[in-house]
Design an enzyme around this catalytic site. Structure first.
Site, mmCIF file in Angstrom:
data_model
loop_
_atom_site.group_PDB
_atom_site.id
_atom_site.type_symbol
_atom_site.label_atom_id
_atom_site.label_comp_id
_atom_site.label_asym_id
_atom_site.label_seq_id
_atom_site.Cartn_x
_atom_site.Cartn_y
_atom_site.Cartn_z
ATOM 1 N N LYS A 9 -16.222 1.187 37.174
ATOM 2 C CA LYS A 9 -14.155 0.922 36.737
ATOM 3 C C LYS A 9 -13.471 1.109 38.251
ATOM 4 O O LYS A 9 -13.440 2.010 38.624
ATOM 5 C CB LYS A 9 -13.590 0.237 34.985
ATOM 6 N N ASP A 129 -9.225 2.022 28.167
ATOM 7 C CA ASP A 129 -9.884 0.834 29.716
ATOM 8 C C ASP A 129 -11.489 0.527 28.728
ATOM 9 O O ASP A 129 -11.613 -0.366 29.750
ATOM 10 C CB ASP A 129 -10.884 2.623 30.309
#
Length: 269
Positions: A9, A129
């Site tokens: 990410k 996240d």
């Protein structure tokens, strides 16, 4: 056997708006994902187990307390799974490595058993996240990063180079060192427009704690990408290029000049 990649990410933009009374921060962020990362494999077993190996496996102190094990505990997946995790992403690096691993578990469970209706809440319970990492597609995150909306991704397929000075930067102290100044909302538009016009409000406090981040950013910017920025709370930085040739040349140059730095090359999903 189920096999899944835990896609790295990156935050193409990360605007910190305010400190909340609950200790968290109100964020506006643009998530994007690279087509490479950690790798997981799972097979049915009598009970859950987790085996780690790879370049950064030694940084996981307690495999059974790892977020992968927590993700397994949060989801119905039969009697048990034997999971092997190849840890290829550095830890405490701004790449959501653990969250990406958990997201990969969610995708494997979805393929093997289906996800429960409240999977988003279960994912958010593991980390801010994780919900974005489950789908691993470009999106906008607000709140603590768990409230997601799709983004028009005109950067899919863009060559990207990730670079980390091999120095861990814990998230908590970086957020604590944020100066509290609201520098304005994240711009609207396509992924490319938001990324170029946006910023990362955690760069300054992260660099104060890890000056090598500034060195990485300067080195990346010398390779002439169309943008370079720190991801998350650091220390990993990324650069986006117009062509694979440009990205490959940058990777080769940085490998020669800074052989001790970790790097991963790929494309945005």
């Amino acid at each position: 056997m189920l096999i899944e990649t835990a896609y790295a990410k990156i935050n193409l933009a990360l605007h910190v708006r305010r400190r909340r009374e609950d200790g968290y921060h109100e964020l506006e962020t643009l998530f994007a994902f690279v087509d490479d990362g950690d790798r997981l494999a799972a097979a049915p077993a009598e009970r859950d187990s987790l085996t780690t190996f790879g370049a950064f496996a030694a940084t996981i102190d307690d495999p059974l307390g790892n977020i992968v094990a927590k993700a397994l505990s949060a989801l119905p997946h039969g009697r048990g799974w034997a999971v092997e995790l190849e840890k290829r992403l550095p830890v405490a690096a701004g790449l959501g490595g653990g969250s990406a691993d958990a997201g990969a578990v969610f995708r494997m469970v979805e393929r093997g058993h289906g996800l429960p209706a409240d999977w988003r809440e279960r994912a958010a319970g593991l980390g801010a996240d994780v919900p974005a990492c489950v789908r691993s597609a470009a999106c906008i995150g607000t709140g603590t990063g768990t409230e997601l909306e799709p983004a028009g991704n005109d950067l899919a397929g863009t060559p990207v180079l990730l670079v980390n000075p091999r120095l861990p930067v814990p998230t908590g102290p970086v957020f604590k060192a944020w100066d509290g100044v609201d520098r304005g909302p994240m711009p609207r538009g396509s992924v490319r427009e938001i990324a170029i016009a946006g910023r990362n409000d955690l760069e300054a406090p992260a660099i104060a704690q890890c000056p090598a981040i500034a060195e990485v950013l300067a080195a990346l910017r010398e390779t002439r990408p169309f943008m370079a920025r720190m991801s998350g709370s650091g220390a990993t930085c990324f650069a986006l290029y117009e062509s694979e040739a440009d990205m490959g040349a940058a990777a080769e140059k940085l490998g020669e000049l800074h052989p001790g730095w970790w790097q991963m090359a790929g494309k945005l999903r």
